[in-house]
Design an enzyme around this catalytic site. Structure first.
Site, PDB file in Angstrom:
ATOM      1  N   LYS A 129      11.854  46.216  53.075  1.00  0.00           N
ATOM      2  CA  LYS A 129      11.249  44.919  52.661  1.00  0.00           C
ATOM      3  C   LYS A 129      11.097  44.541  51.245  1.00  0.00           C
ATOM      4  O   LYS A 129      11.318  43.502  50.868  1.00  0.00           O
ATOM      5  CB  LYS A 129       9.787  45.264  53.307  1.00  0.00           C
ATOM      6  CG  LYS A 129       8.605  44.024  53.165  1.00  0.00           C
ATOM      7  CD  LYS A 129       8.015  43.841  51.843  1.00  0.00           C
ATOM      8  CE  LYS A 129       7.513  45.531  51.449  1.00  0.00           C
ATOM      9  NZ  LYS A 129       6.387  45.952  52.031  1.00  0.00           N
ATOM     10  N   CYS A 153       8.458  49.523  53.973  1.00  0.00           N
ATOM     11  CA  CYS A 153       8.428  49.317  52.534  1.00  0.00           C
ATOM     12  C   CYS A 153       9.681  49.216  51.826  1.00  0.00           C
ATOM     13  O   CYS A 153       9.887  48.128  50.995  1.00  0.00           O
ATOM     14  CB  CYS A 153       7.627  50.846  51.979  1.00  0.00           C
ATOM     15  SG  CYS A 153       6.602  51.212  53.152  1.00  0.00           S
ATOM     16  N   GLU A 207       4.143  38.993  54.023  1.00  0.00           N
ATOM     17  CA  GLU A 207       5.133  39.460  53.105  1.00  0.00           C
ATOM     18  C   GLU A 207       6.269  38.907  53.565  1.00  0.00           C
ATOM     19  O   GLU A 207       7.364  38.091  52.818  1.00  0.00           O
ATOM     20  CB  GLU A 207       5.659  40.801  53.146  1.00  0.00           C
ATOM     21  CG  GLU A 207       4.157  41.830  52.337  1.00  0.00           C
ATOM     22  CD  GLU A 207       4.375  43.412  52.394  1.00  0.00           C
ATOM     23  OE1 GLU A 207       3.686  43.878  51.356  1.00  0.00           O
ATOM     24  OE2 GLU A 207       5.073  43.776  53.158  1.00  0.00           O
ATOM     25  N   GLU A 249      -3.748  42.731  29.960  1.00  0.00           N
ATOM     26  CA  GLU A 249      -4.571  42.896  29.279  1.00  0.00           C
ATOM     27  C   GLU A 249      -6.202  42.087  29.593  1.00  0.00           C
ATOM     28  O   GLU A 249      -7.054  42.306  29.004  1.00  0.00           O
ATOM     29  CB  GLU A 249      -4.540  42.401  27.910  1.00  0.00           C
ATOM     30  CG  GLU A 249      -4.205  40.998  27.697  1.00  0.00           C
ATOM     31  CD  GLU A 249      -3.583  40.262  26.201  1.00  0.00           C
ATOM     32  OE1 GLU A 249      -4.141  40.816  25.300  1.00  0.00           O
ATOM     33  OE2 GLU A 249      -2.612  39.417  26.144  1.00  0.00           O
ATOM     34  N   CYS A 296       8.761  53.957  56.764  1.00  0.00           N
ATOM     35  CA  CYS A 296       9.054  53.320  55.453  1.00  0.00           C
ATOM     36  C   CYS A 296      10.389  53.020  54.561  1.00  0.00           C
ATOM     37  O   CYS A 296      10.742  52.140  54.058  1.00  0.00           O
ATOM     38  CB  CYS A 296       8.005  54.269  54.475  1.00  0.00           C
ATOM     39  SG  CYS A 296       8.312  53.885  52.764  1.00  0.00           S
ATOM     40  N   HIS A 319      -0.901  43.003  23.916  1.00  0.00           N
ATOM     41  CA  HIS A 319      -0.721  41.860  23.999  1.00  0.00           C
ATOM     42  C   HIS A 319       0.910  41.326  23.579  1.00  0.00           C
ATOM     43  O   HIS A 319       1.556  42.127  22.453  1.00  0.00           O
ATOM     44  CB  HIS A 319      -1.690  41.222  22.810  1.00  0.00           C
ATOM     45  CG  HIS A 319      -1.425  39.616  22.583  1.00  0.00           C
ATOM     46  ND1 HIS A 319      -2.233  38.935  23.579  1.00  0.00           N
ATOM     47  CD2 HIS A 319      -1.054  38.948  21.799  1.00  0.00           C
ATOM     48  CE1 HIS A 319      -2.122  37.744  23.265  1.00  0.00           C
ATOM     49  NE2 HIS A 319      -1.365  37.556  21.989  1.00  0.00           N
ATOM     50  N   TYR A 347      -0.532  42.232  56.420  1.00  0.00           N
ATOM     51  CA  TYR A 347       0.700  42.569  55.384  1.00  0.00           C
ATOM     52  C   TYR A 347       1.871  42.021  55.736  1.00  0.00           C
ATOM     53  O   TYR A 347       2.534  41.468  54.942  1.00  0.00           O
ATOM     54  CB  TYR A 347       0.672  44.063  55.375  1.00  0.00           C
ATOM     55  CG  TYR A 347      -0.362  44.843  54.404  1.00  0.00           C
ATOM     56  CD1 TYR A 347      -0.064  45.446  53.272  1.00  0.00           C
ATOM     57  CD2 TYR A 347      -1.539  45.264  55.077  1.00  0.00           C
ATOM     58  CE1 TYR A 347      -1.148  46.211  52.633  1.00  0.00           C
ATOM     59  CE2 TYR A 347      -2.416  46.164  54.616  1.00  0.00           C
ATOM     60  CZ  TYR A 347      -2.224  46.504  53.253  1.00  0.00           C
ATOM     61  OH  TYR A 347      -3.220  47.427  52.491  1.00  0.00           O
TER      62      TYR A 347
HETATM   63  P1  NDP Z   1      -2.193  44.424  60.021  1.00  0.00           P
HETATM   64  O1  NDP Z   1      -3.148  44.969  60.594  1.00  0.00           O
HETATM   65  O2  NDP Z   1      -2.200  44.261  58.594  1.00  0.00           O
HETATM   66  O3  NDP Z   1      -2.364  42.825  60.421  1.00  0.00           O
HETATM   67  C1  NDP Z   1      -2.467  42.273  61.724  1.00  0.00           C
HETATM   68  C2  NDP Z   1      -2.566  40.932  61.913  1.00  0.00           C
HETATM   69  O4  NDP Z   1      -2.047  40.488  63.198  1.00  0.00           O
HETATM   70  C3  NDP Z   1      -3.727  40.447  61.526  1.00  0.00           C
HETATM   71  O5  NDP Z   1      -4.045  39.273  60.826  1.00  0.00           O
HETATM   72  C4  NDP Z   1      -4.778  40.418  62.701  1.00  0.00           C
HETATM   73  O6  NDP Z   1      -5.629  39.348  62.809  1.00  0.00           O
HETATM   74  C5  NDP Z   1      -3.693  39.745  63.689  1.00  0.00           C
HETATM   75  N1  NDP Z   1      -3.534  40.108  65.088  1.00  0.00           N
HETATM   76  C6  NDP Z   1      -3.589  41.054  65.590  1.00  0.00           C
HETATM   77  N2  NDP Z   1      -3.768  40.959  67.047  1.00  0.00           N
HETATM   78  C7  NDP Z   1      -3.407  39.576  67.431  1.00  0.00           C
HETATM   79  C8  NDP Z   1      -3.258  38.900  68.269  1.00  0.00           C
HETATM   80  N3  NDP Z   1      -3.305  39.197  69.706  1.00  0.00           N
HETATM   81  N4  NDP Z   1      -3.095  37.631  68.318  1.00  0.00           N
HETATM   82  C9  NDP Z   1      -2.969  37.002  66.959  1.00  0.00           C
HETATM   83  N5  NDP Z   1      -3.051  37.770  65.837  1.00  0.00           N
HETATM   84  C10 NDP Z   1      -3.215  39.168  66.120  1.00  0.00           C
HETATM   85  O7  NDP Z   1      -1.057  44.793  60.616  1.00  0.00           O
HETATM   86  P2  NDP Z   1       0.779  44.565  60.081  1.00  0.00           P
HETATM   87  O8  NDP Z   1       1.447  44.536  61.376  1.00  0.00           O
HETATM   88  O9  NDP Z   1       0.757  43.333  59.239  1.00  0.00           O
HETATM   89  O10 NDP Z   1       0.760  45.975  59.311  1.00  0.00           O
HETATM   90  C11 NDP Z   1       0.595  47.109  60.090  1.00  0.00           C
HETATM   91  C12 NDP Z   1       0.180  48.177  58.850  1.00  0.00           C
HETATM   92  O11 NDP Z   1       1.507  48.319  58.219  1.00  0.00           O
HETATM   93  C13 NDP Z   1      -0.666  47.534  57.706  1.00  0.00           C
HETATM   94  O12 NDP Z   1      -2.058  47.394  58.372  1.00  0.00           O
HETATM   95  C14 NDP Z   1      -0.618  48.276  56.634  1.00  0.00           C
HETATM   96  O13 NDP Z   1      -1.129  49.463  56.862  1.00  0.00           O
HETATM   97  C15 NDP Z   1       1.200  48.894  56.735  1.00  0.00           C
HETATM   98  N6  NDP Z   1       1.720  47.946  55.861  1.00  0.00           N
HETATM   99  C16 NDP Z   1       1.432  48.074  54.536  1.00  0.00           C
HETATM  100  C17 NDP Z   1       2.523  47.311  53.660  1.00  0.00           C
HETATM  101  C18 NDP Z   1       2.049  47.666  52.305  1.00  0.00           C
HETATM  102  O14 NDP Z   1       1.639  48.545  51.777  1.00  0.00           O
HETATM  103  N7  NDP Z   1       2.469  46.582  51.406  1.00  0.00           N
HETATM  104  C19 NDP Z   1       3.127  46.382  53.926  1.00  0.00           C
HETATM  105  C20 NDP Z   1       3.631  46.432  55.447  1.00  0.00           C
HETATM  106  C21 NDP Z   1       2.599  47.183  56.250  1.00  0.00           C
HETATM  107  P3  NDP Z   1      -7.172  39.798  62.500  1.00  0.00           P
HETATM  108  O15 NDP Z   1      -7.061  39.745  61.029  1.00  0.00           O
HETATM  109  O16 NDP Z   1      -8.042  38.532  63.178  1.00  0.00           O
HETATM  110  O17 NDP Z   1      -7.480  41.076  62.959  1.00  0.00           O
END
Ligand code: NDP
Length: 450
Positions: free
Chosen positions: A52, A49, A182, A440, A44, A435, A178
């Site tokens: 980023k 986080c 982002e 709101e 993080c 406001h 996510y």
């Molecule tokens: P996520 O699990 O959020 O997203 C993974 C993405 O990759 C999904 O769109 C998934 O598709 C896709 N995917 C997975 N496998 C494949 C593949 N083999 N080929 C193509 N696409 C694929 O993971 P992130 O890496 O974005 O983030 C990890 C975690 O970190 C998050 O789940 C979150 O908990 C945390 N995080 C939180 C943040 C915040 O609070 N702002 C910021 C960044 C990270 P599908 O939807 O089809 O499964």
């Protein structure tokens, strides 16, 4: 003579590990060691986080500079230095790391640098040294995973994206979660041509469908090219950049390819299975509701357990382990109504049930408002906001609140208190608005959308 060197050894000095060790040391006078093989602060603070969000702030100025013109400012030619931003971000991370070291030292926690491996139920090896403890807490976090696609190992991950030497002109970002969303915003705001490959029909699986569709449209309006229902077939290195084959025939060319397809727990090669700690099929540590593993003196929290992989959840799990071990009674974490944000452009804040989830168990009313934030009236920025409430018809309870738009994460944090407290729609309605604000809208919507 004490039986063990320490009362608690924590493996992993990320948010969860640092929190548990500090509170065990400071509040309960325990003898604590913490072992870390990268930087203190963990994902993080050092690779997630925090850096980023600094890049999100940095990239958003491009819009702010445009907006300022509508308010009478004239800026001849604004330029941006990526390397200055990265240097400033790195100085901030170094400052935070120093603070973390001090917090640990002030709590009497002893730091060990190196990879901690379980040697037995009470022993951890680090750099050839063995240390023993009554309890052990595994808080080793996770790491980006790269799918097994020809050439995909050429791609960068979020770790690398936060430290690029220079900004690419063109980037392909794989994933719709996510991180992919982002970083698409960060790069696009800084003038990079962004192509995003999403295997689903929409970005952000698991979020409310209205929010998903609206953000996707806003991202497209800002120039991000989203290729839905497509997967990468092959990545080929060229003299200058990469060629990326998507779907059956489409080829994209880019200077960088970034993989953001999820993260996997850091649980291999650290002696877990060998010592009775059970892992699931994804490598996540199996724990009970008190974060206890199958070995009763070994606990695990955070991304290593792959429950809800968010920093505040890891912090809460850390506090629950400390309370369970040293407090008056053991305490489990509540995983209901966890608010979260996506720092996309524009951002999202969300808490409670999505429309899809709510419909499975409830008869619901939906309250929806789309509007242009006042800030963009003079600047004429083409960006709207959306707020949405999901209300249970039977009890009038607000089951979910979702927002996309300016300040959404800040606003939803406050709304989350109401939802966690079981507020009804009537109580939202009886709350006076501030406001003029975007917030709101949450207390002024009167008619359910049809
Ligand atoms: P996520 O699990 O959020 O997203 C993974 C993405 O990759 C999904 O769109 C998934 O598709 C896709 N995917 C997975 N496998 C494949 C593949 N083999 N080929 C193509 N696409 C694929 O993971 P992130 O890496 O974005 O983030 C990890 C975690 O970190 C998050 O789940 C979150 O908990 C945390 N995080 C939180 C943040 C915040 O609070 N702002 C910021 C960044 C990270 P599908 O939807 O089809 O499964």
């Amino acid at each position: 003579m004490k039986r063990y060197d320490f009362d608690l050894i924590v493996i992993g000095a990320g948010s969860g590990g640092v929190r548990a060790s500090r509170f065990a040391g400071l509040n309960h006078g325990k003898r604590v060691a913490i072992v870390e093989n990268r930087r203190t602060g963990g994902t993080c603070v050092m690779r997630g986080c925090v850096p980023k969000k600094l890049l999100v702030y940095g990239s958003n100025f491009s819009h702010d500079i445009d907006d300022s013109k509508g308010y009478g400012w004239s800026i001849e030619r604004a330029t941006h230095s990526w390397s200055d931003l990265i240097d400033a971000k790195n100085r901030e991370l170094a400052r935070l790391e120093r603070i973390y070291h001090k917090l640990l030292a002030d709590a009497g926690v002893r730091e060990f640098n190196g990879t901690g491996k379980l040697a037995d139920q009470h022993t951890v090896e680090v750099n050839g040294q063995t240390i023993t403890s009554e309890h052990i807490l595994i808080a080793t976090g996770g790491t980006p995973s790269i799918p097994d696609i020809p050439g995909m190992k050429e791609s960068i991950t979020s770790d690398d994206a936060l430290d690029l030497n220079e900004l690419p002109e063109r980037i392909v970002i794989v994933g719709g979660g996510y991180i992919a969303v982002e970083f698409s915003g960060i790069f696009n705001n800084l003038g990079v041509s962004v192509h995003k490959i999403v295997r689903a029909d929409q970005i952000l699986r698991g979020f409310d469908h209205t929010i998903r569709a609206t953000l996707e449209q806003e991202m497209k309006n800002q120039g991000i090219q989203i290729h839905s229902k497509k997967t990468v077939r092959k990545v080929k290195k060229l003299e200058n950049g990469y060629s990326i084959k998507i779907g059956s025939n489409d080829i994209l060319q880019a200077d960088k390819i970034m993989c953001a397809t999820g993260r996997i727990p850091n649980t291999s090669d650290i002696g877990l299975k060998e010592n009775g700690v059970e892992l699931d099929e994804k490598g996540a540590i199996t724990v009970n509701k008190y974060s206890m593993t199958k070995v009763e003196n070994i606990f695990a929290i955070g991304d290593a357990t792959n429950r809800v992989t968010l920093t505040p959840v890891a912090l809460e799990e850390a506090m629950s382990v400390v309370d369970t071990l040293y407090g008056p009674k053991r305490r489990a974490v509540s995983y209901e109504n966890i608010p979260s944000a996506v720092f996309s452009s524009p951002p999202i804040g969300t808490v409670g049930l999505t429309e899809e989830h709510a419909l499975r168990k409830h008869d619901i009313d939906i309250f929806l408002s789309r509007f242009q934030p006042m800030k963009y009236s003079l600047s004429r920025r083409n960006e709207n906001s959306l707020v949405k409430l999901i209300v249970d018809k039977a009890t009038d309870r607000v089951l979910g609140a979702h927002m996309m738009g300016l300040d959404a994460p800040e606003i939803i944090q406050g709304i989350a208190i109401a939802i966690k407290s079981g507020a009804t729609k009537a109580q939202f309605d009886s709350t006076l608005g501030i406001h003029p604000t975007s917030a709101e809208e949450f207390v002024t919507m009167r008619n359910p959308s049809s």
